[in-house]
Design a protein around this motif. Structure first.
Motif, PDB file in Angstrom:
ATOM      1  N   ASP A  77       0.814  -1.221   0.000  1.00 14.99           N
ATOM      2  CA  ASP A  77       0.000   0.000   0.000  1.00 14.99           C
ATOM      3  C   ASP A  77       0.850   1.276   0.000  1.00 14.99           C
ATOM      4  OD1 ASP A  77      -2.209  -1.574  -0.028  1.00 14.99           O
ATOM      5  OD2 ASP A  77      -2.787  -1.215   2.068  1.00 14.99           O
ATOM      6  N   ASN A 136      -3.001  -2.364  -6.199  1.00 14.74           N
ATOM      7  CA  ASN A 136      -1.624  -2.725  -5.864  1.00 14.74           C
ATOM      8  C   ASN A 136      -0.806  -3.218  -7.062  1.00 14.74           C
ATOM      9  OD1 ASN A 136      -3.270  -3.547  -3.067  1.00 14.74           O
ATOM     10  ND2 ASN A 136      -1.361  -2.445  -2.778  1.00 14.74           N
ATOM     11  N   THR A 164      -7.906  -6.353  -6.308  1.00 20.80           N
ATOM     12  CA  THR A 164      -7.560  -7.644  -5.703  1.00 20.80           C
ATOM     13  C   THR A 164      -6.291  -8.266  -6.299  1.00 20.80           C
ATOM     14  OG1 THR A 164      -9.192  -8.494  -7.248  1.00 20.80           O
ATOM     15  CG2 THR A 164      -9.892  -8.242  -4.955  1.00 20.80           C
ATOM     16  N   THR A 209      -3.141  -8.554  -5.595  1.00 21.69           N
ATOM     17  CA  THR A 209      -2.316  -8.296  -4.407  1.00 21.69           C
ATOM     18  C   THR A 209      -1.211  -9.355  -4.263  1.00 21.69           C
ATOM     19  OG1 THR A 209      -4.060  -9.451  -3.190  1.00 21.69           O
ATOM     20  CG2 THR A 209      -4.084  -7.045  -3.095  1.00 21.69           C
TER      21      THR A 209
END
Ligand SMILES: [Zn+2]
Length: 340
Positions: free
Chosen positions: A55, A146, A303, A305
């Protein structure tokens, strides 16, 4: 008791000695390309990616503060590795003015990150390993994209390959041809960074042997769930049969992945050949290979990630790209672009 102890110690000392000898012998064996490839590890890829696609980087939108943190991360990595810049000492940024991005970078400048290993025998001939460092940023509520697979995976793969090549350099085993590690910006908003590089090349395009581009190598296409030991290759035979043959041969010898050419088909409706940074090199008659895992349910979503990445598979794919680059950098002749 004492005597016994002494003789036991003697036995131990002798066995330690012989163990030490065999260890010494092992160390003295000259390191080869597979030893360097082995230094590319799932663990290191994971460590980098949890930071790079964390993040803290705020989704790495071209020109944003998060993107600046991402490019600093890359620059610091190369500095710490002792890998130089081809521009000037300690300047790893090929700056691109805001105007170049047609308003899509929030009117901010951005930069490609470049690092360079000079070839030991044919320094004028250059292999470019590329990946895009940018991603989609955040939405209006501040939720973060991300981009762990896209293209955190290719980015950290480049770092690991650079480290492996640098290890070889330190052992006097550096590549015969030069290698440029090129982290391009502005991919998601229109392949801007790679376009800028090919319009403002740091080394003549005529001396650029090939471009191996890595964009998404950490996930598994749902169609491949039953047979995940694969990677899609796109473009390898379009400009150079030799590049394609070398790539196949290297894979057979070192990695044994299934090289799937489904998306290399001219009639494939996805047209991936035209959709990532290698295309700007192909347009300039430079042979390319695009390494790609295909899309998946998290593609261009929040999502995508780092916890969803298949690190062991990514390690294998990265080693394939490294071994291919090694072969092209060290073989006797420059690969020929025979299909222009
Ligand atoms: Zn991408």
């Amino acid at each position: 008791m004492k005597y016994l102890l002494v003789s036991l110690l003697t036995v131990l000392a002798v066995s330690c000695n012989s163990a030490q000898n065999s260890v010494t012998n092992k160390i003295e064996k000259p390191l080869d390309r597979s030893d360097y490839a082995s230094s590319i590890s799932a663990n290191d890829l994971k460590t980098h990616l949890y930071i790079y696609a964390g993040d803290g980087m705020q989704g790495r939108m071209t020109g944003s503060n998060g993107q600046k943190l991402a490019t600093e991360y890359l620059r610091n990595f190369y500095q710490n590795q002792g890998i130089s810049s081809p521009i000037e000492p300690n300047n790893y940024y090929q700056n691109i003015p805001a105007s170049y991005f047609g308003g899509k970078s929030d009117n901010q400048d951005s930069e490609n990150v470049v690092a360079y290993i000079k070839g030991s025998e044919k320094p004028d001939e250059l292999i470019i390993l590329s990946a895009h460092h940018d991603h989609l940023g955040t939405d209006k509520e501040g939720n973060i994209f991300n981009g762990a697979d896209d293209d955190g995976s290719g980015t950290v793969a480049l770092l690991e390959m650079a480290e492996a090549f640098q290890k070889a350099v330190k052992n006097g085993n550096g590549p015969k041809r030069s290698i440029l590690f090129l982290h391009v910006t502005g991919e998601e908003i229109g392949l801007y960074g790679s376009k800028y590089y090919t319009e403002n090349p740091i080394f003549p395009l005529a001396n650029t042997v090939c471009n191996l581009n890595t964009d998404m190598i950490g996930r598994i296409d749902p169609d491949k769930a039953e047979n995940p030991n694969y990677i899609y290759l796109i473009g390898s035979d379009k400009l150079s049969q030799e590049l394609h043959d070398v790539s196949e041969e290297v894979n057979k010898t070192y990695t044994n992945l299934e090289l799937d050419y489904k998306f290399n088909d001219e009639n494939d409706p996805n047209r991936f050949y035209y959709r990532s940074d290698h295309y700007n090199f192909a347009k300039n008659n430079i042979p390319v290979i695009f390494y790609f895992n295909g899309t998946h349910e998290d593609y261009h979503r929040m999502t995508d990630t780092p916890d969803k990445i298949e690190y062991d598979l990514m390690e294998k794919r990265t080693r394939l790209i490294f071994q291919t680059a090694w072969e092209i950098a060290n073989r006797e002749g420059r690969i020929v672009a025979d299909k222009l």
